[in-house]
Design an enzyme around this catalytic site. Structure first.
Site, PDB file in Angstrom:
ATOM      1  N   GLN A 107     -19.323  -1.249 -56.190  1.00  0.00           N
ATOM      2  CA  GLN A 107     -18.726  -0.540 -55.401  1.00  0.00           C
ATOM      3  C   GLN A 107     -17.261  -0.854 -54.349  1.00  0.00           C
ATOM      4  O   GLN A 107     -16.991  -0.527 -53.988  1.00  0.00           O
ATOM      5  CB  GLN A 107     -19.696   0.196 -54.357  1.00  0.00           C
ATOM      6  CG  GLN A 107     -20.922   0.921 -54.452  1.00  0.00           C
ATOM      7  CD  GLN A 107     -20.302   2.015 -55.469  1.00  0.00           C
ATOM      8  OE1 GLN A 107     -19.632   2.720 -54.867  1.00  0.00           O
ATOM      9  NE2 GLN A 107     -21.405   2.514 -56.327  1.00  0.00           N
ATOM     10  N   CYS A 127     -38.306  11.706 -56.184  1.00  0.00           N
ATOM     11  CA  CYS A 127     -37.309  13.032 -57.536  1.00  0.00           C
ATOM     12  C   CYS A 127     -36.036  12.982 -57.892  1.00  0.00           C
ATOM     13  O   CYS A 127     -35.952  13.323 -58.739  1.00  0.00           O
ATOM     14  CB  CYS A 127     -37.625  14.081 -56.487  1.00  0.00           C
ATOM     15  SG  CYS A 127     -39.075  14.610 -55.549  1.00  0.00           S
ATOM     16  N   GLY A 159     -20.305  -1.700 -65.042  1.00  0.00           N
ATOM     17  CA  GLY A 159     -21.036  -3.252 -64.334  1.00  0.00           C
ATOM     18  C   GLY A 159     -22.412  -3.466 -64.937  1.00  0.00           C
ATOM     19  O   GLY A 159     -22.355  -4.712 -64.073  1.00  0.00           O
TER      20      GLY A 159
HETATM   21  C1  LIG Z   1     -22.967  -1.522 -56.915  1.00  0.00           C
HETATM   22  C2  LIG Z   1     -23.358  -1.320 -58.401  1.00  0.00           C
HETATM   23  N1  LIG Z   1     -23.804  -2.117 -59.374  1.00  0.00           N
HETATM   24  C3  LIG Z   1     -23.380  -1.689 -60.907  1.00  0.00           C
HETATM   25  C4  LIG Z   1     -22.904  -0.395 -61.160  1.00  0.00           C
HETATM   26  C5  LIG Z   1     -22.829  -0.356 -62.184  1.00  0.00           C
HETATM   27  O1  LIG Z   1     -21.714  -0.478 -63.450  1.00  0.00           O
HETATM   28  P1  LIG Z   1     -22.518   0.796 -64.236  1.00  0.00           P
HETATM   29  O2  LIG Z   1     -22.108   2.003 -63.961  1.00  0.00           O
HETATM   30  O3  LIG Z   1     -20.459   0.521 -64.492  1.00  0.00           O
HETATM   31  O4  LIG Z   1     -22.619   0.178 -65.417  1.00  0.00           O
HETATM   32  C6  LIG Z   1     -23.255   0.175 -60.430  1.00  0.00           C
HETATM   33  C7  LIG Z   1     -23.313   2.191 -60.157  1.00  0.00           C
HETATM   34  O5  LIG Z   1     -23.469   2.525 -61.249  1.00  0.00           O
HETATM   35  C8  LIG Z   1     -23.330   0.256 -58.903  1.00  0.00           C
HETATM   36  O6  LIG Z   1     -22.920   1.081 -57.350  1.00  0.00           O
END
Ligand SMILES: Cc1ncc(COP(=O)(O)O)c(C=O)c1O
Ligand SMILES: Cc1ncc(COP(=O)(O)O)c(C=O)c1O
Lengths: 392, 146, 392, 146
Positions: C180, C326, C72
């Site tokens: 998400q 934290c 992502g």
């Molecule tokens: C809304 C959102 N965008 C992007 C990411 C990034 O995705 P990835 O961990 O596959 O790089 C995440 C989660 O990590 C996410 O919750």
């Protein structure tokens, strides 16, 4: 089952069983996000830390100099774009060679469009860069030299230590694409004086989609992938834990019986080279006779074209590759083969056979027996051959 | 990638070889692009009684050569001239888009041989007007790499 | 074995067995490089093509609009930097929101340093962007609007269709981070009018390190990773075949019983929200009451800090997360919680419980029983609580 | 992440609570940074006979509070003042680097309470010179995210 002889280890490798075994627990038992503080997450974090230590040790780097990526191409892009954008105030000139992997070349070409200047060093008939030319190419605004460790097509190994020395003496960063070298040549980044180095898991019996970039402490470069605080805030994205664990296991296995492994590959390689030379006329070994990857064999076979050769070999279960345009992404045959001075015909008629840990003597013999009649059959069809042989 | 028919013609190409003292010869393509097709015709009473080919090129270049020779054998010269690259490709149960140029090459090879025949014999055929055997054929490659 | 209740599905998910089963053959049986023309390679190519069809179908895109990536974060970086650099001749202004994932925010911040201008839209107390404000923020040099589909912390779902309409009417590209949302909300990119969309496998029971970017036909953007001709020459690097196959299987499973799945998550979510509200005083639900991800619960629990809460929960086997500084990468607590107007205390005291396909009624009851005494114990230790309760 | 000792003190913190009519109270940290420590001392003849704490903060903040109170109980005021954050961290078998600031906070909480005592009782102690209970403590966070 049909006989299958895989001789394309430079393209990719099957996972070793030990690698898969190491990865499996991280898919659904110990699957937590390494950034999470609860038990599941800590297990993953520990697994990554451990993997980082293993990779670091295998090239004599420190653990905090290893950054995991999504593969060799990402590592190359990160190193080159990262240095370029991160040091553009110092200069906009980059030096590389004409025989780099496309992950380096196309990145450099992109940067040219964005206002950087790139010198592409030519290579000699064996694919070696000329150190004198390299020295002369360095300008006051040169910020990066990127020369691959070993070539993926013809297997030629560059004089990396000498190149690094030149770069270091001129205070220019030195990156090397070691995707093919890692696991096949002993690499000590400190001794060699390397600033950045790209490696990839799927070339050493690890998983596809995982690589790493070695970044010497103190080297300044921009991020390629921004976001979360993973990889000490230098490469964002939830870590591919099974991939990273598999990469480390593969690196560990590669370095366990390193000398044995190299001896095995080299002897099979030399047997294949000798066998084919003996049985087939009008063939030429591409690349350097000795400064070459232990598993690399690359021949130009006159009068025939590579794709039809590959198809014919596939029919008898032999998997390998060619620099012919028909099997690559472009109109022209391999830029590497053209750069070492081959004619179009010879480049189109190239055959790369790359040997790996699962290759047996029997496989080599099989190829030595299967290839000559296939070559003969295709030559009989070729209008280029008739000129030599005076028709059929 | 290739249909079974392409593979079958590639592995067992028909009409490979040369014709001694042929009535017509045509050659198209060049080594730069990685394929060359040479076609030999025996023509009697405006009918193609024999045809042979030699091809330097990829699997589909060989298969289209084979298929094209099969398709024009026994046909009149005019019928052969009407052979379209599409027809060759269809007869092979299709070609991958990036390999369609091979069928074009086959069509051109036939045309080129007939051009040779027409020139030698001072004949005119519909479909040969404006044909230049030395013209570069349309060439599209593409693919992926490791 | 100790009871383990995993309630951090928004952080990552375990692989479903069917997903692993789909991946396994591609590690060492059918492991060929998809770019190779021999049998091994064609098997891999077919597997990828098939996966692409499945992902495309799941969002009503065409297959050639799906590009696989390393996750992502890479998708977000590619979309935003790609549009920015690829359209900088048209303008250098980008609009996003204050509550984006760091993969979007830090990318935008980077671009600001490189000469782009970015407007960060604020959100209301529920985390919703204001459409009027969005309209007003658009300038003649605006090239991109990037607004996330659903928020990873508070679960708020944005009015994507309306946002896309605004973007389209002004001929500004619209990217949405649907990492998400994908698999949890039905997405039809054509109907919604989305130009670019990021998705990731490991949030939907697929593997880590694989994602995709949907790029509507005709959208012009630069590459992020240059090199080989993979992914129609738009994203280089040997394809992570098992990862891609696993991603597709996960997407397929997610869309198989979509309505059932959503009903299940929503009912558990609402049960958990109601249960905790009933049992614990001084807690506040963050995010929108109804426009929220089916599996997302996010509470601010007054007087206590998130990390100590997570640790205590981990001791009883409950895995979840918090917006406390934290547990994150920065000095400050979650930018999302601050953006919806929480005080520092409340942001530090947030608890996110995210529900997934393996969550049971029993798990929810377990949390409803375990959490209140833990909260009470920590509150008894808190100097902030004594003011309310008048000490112990 | 945390040592067993940290976890043990976190789960079973010693000396939690308040002292009624304490001889000294000190509070450091602020909610912005996510941790507040409040320490109550009972001091008799310059000896700390009782100590209690309340902490809003992360696991290591609670564990260091607990350990610090244990370490100063029964000590003279001057001895307590000599307690270093390092000593607290070591007594806990170490803290992750990013959590060292919690031990600093614990040291400051003790100092702050003693400052209160000194001020009320007009006493001077070595190590209190220049101490400002309202000064921001050094604060380093870091970590990863999903
Ligand atoms: C809304 C959102 N965008 C992007 C990411 C990034 O995705 P990835 O961990 O596959 O790089 C995440 C989660 O990590 C996410 O919750
Ligand atoms: C020399 C070289 N560099 C870079 C790469 C790219 O690595 P990856 O496929 O992991 O992206 C390869 C192989 O693909 C390679 O052989």
């Amino acid at each position: 089952m049909k006989k299958r002889v895989y001789l394309d280890y430079s393209a990719t490798t099957p996972l070793k069983q030990e690698v898969l075994d190491a990865m499996l627990p991280h898919f659904n038992a110990s699957f937590g996000n390494p950034s999470s503080i609860y038990t599941y997450g800590r297990e993953s974090k520990n697994a990554i830390d451990n993997a980082r230590d293993i990779i670091a040790k295998s090239i004599n780097a420190k653990s905090d100099e290893i950054f995991f990526t999504g593969g060799g191409s990402e590592s190359d892009n990160w190193a080159i774009k990262g240095i370029a954008y991160g040091n553009k105030h110092k200069g906009k000139h980059i030096i590389t060679s004409k025989i780099e992997h496309h992950a380096v070349l196309h990145t450099c070409e992109y940067l040219e469009k964005e206002g950087f200047e790139v010198t592409y060093l030519k290579v000699d008939e064996y694919g070696l860069v000329n150190l004198q030319e390299l020295k002369e190419a360095i300008r006051s605004d040169t910020i990066l030299i990127s020369i691959m460790f070993a070539n993926n097509e013809i297997g030629t190994i560059q004089p990396i230590k000498e190149i690094a020395e030149i770069a270091n003496s001129k205070q220019v960063y030195f990156h090397t694409d070691a995707v093919q070298a890692f696991g096949n040549i002993k690499i000590d980044v400190k001794e060699l004086g390397i600033d950045l180095m790209s490696i990839s898991a799927h070339k050493i019996y690890g998983p596809k989609g995982t690589g790493a970039l070695y970044i010497k402490k103190g080297v300044k470069l921009h991020q390629l992938i921004h976001g979360g605080a993973q990889e000490k805030k230098r490469r964002a994205g939830t870590e591919n834990v099974p991939g990273i664990v598999g990469f480390a296991k593969a690196a560990e296995l590669a370095h366990e019986n390193f000398d044995e492994h190299i001896k095995h590959l080299t002897s099979l390689r030399d047997k294949l080279i000798a066998g084919l030379k003996e049985k087939i006329e009008y063939i030429h070994l591409n690349g350097h006779p000795t400064k070459r990857l232990p598993g690399n064999v690359n021949f130009s076979i006159e009068f025939i074209e590579g794709e039809s050769l590959l198809l014919s070999l596939d029919m008898v279960g032999i998997a390998c590759s060619s620099g012919s345009a028909c099997t690559s992404g472009s109109l022209d045959p391999s830029h590497v083969l053209m750069s070492i001075g081959l004619t179009h015909e010879l480049a189109h008629g190239s055959l790369r056979l790359t040997i790996g840990d699962f290759t047996t003597e029997e496989d080599i013999e099989y190829v030595i027996n299967q290839l000559p009649p296939i070559v003969e059959k295709l030559r009989q069809m070729s209008p280029l051959y008739e000129k030599v042989k005076g028709g059929n | 990638m290739y249909s079974d028919k392409v593979m079958e013609h590639f592995m067992n190409p028909r009409n490979v070889g040369e014709i001694e003292n042929p009535d017509a010869v045509g050659q198209v393509g060049n080594p730069k692009c990685g394929d060359i097709m040479k076609m030999y015709l025996r023509i009697e009473n405006d009918v193609i009684t024999d045809v042979k080919f030699k091809t330097f090129g990829c699997g589909s270049a060989i298969a289209t050569s084979s298929m094209a020779t099969e398709m024009i054998k026994g046909k009149t010269v005019q019928e052969a001239l009407n052979l379209s690259n599409k027809a060759v490709a269809e007869a092979l149960d299709g070609l991958p888009p990036v390999k369609m140029h091979c069928s074009v090459l086959a069509e051109q090879a036939v045309k080129s041989a007939i051009y040779d025949y027409a020139k030698k014999n001072n004949k005119q055929y519909e479909g040969l007007e404006g044909f230049d055997p030395n013209e570069e054929h349309d060439h599209h490659h593409h693919g992926d790499e490791e």
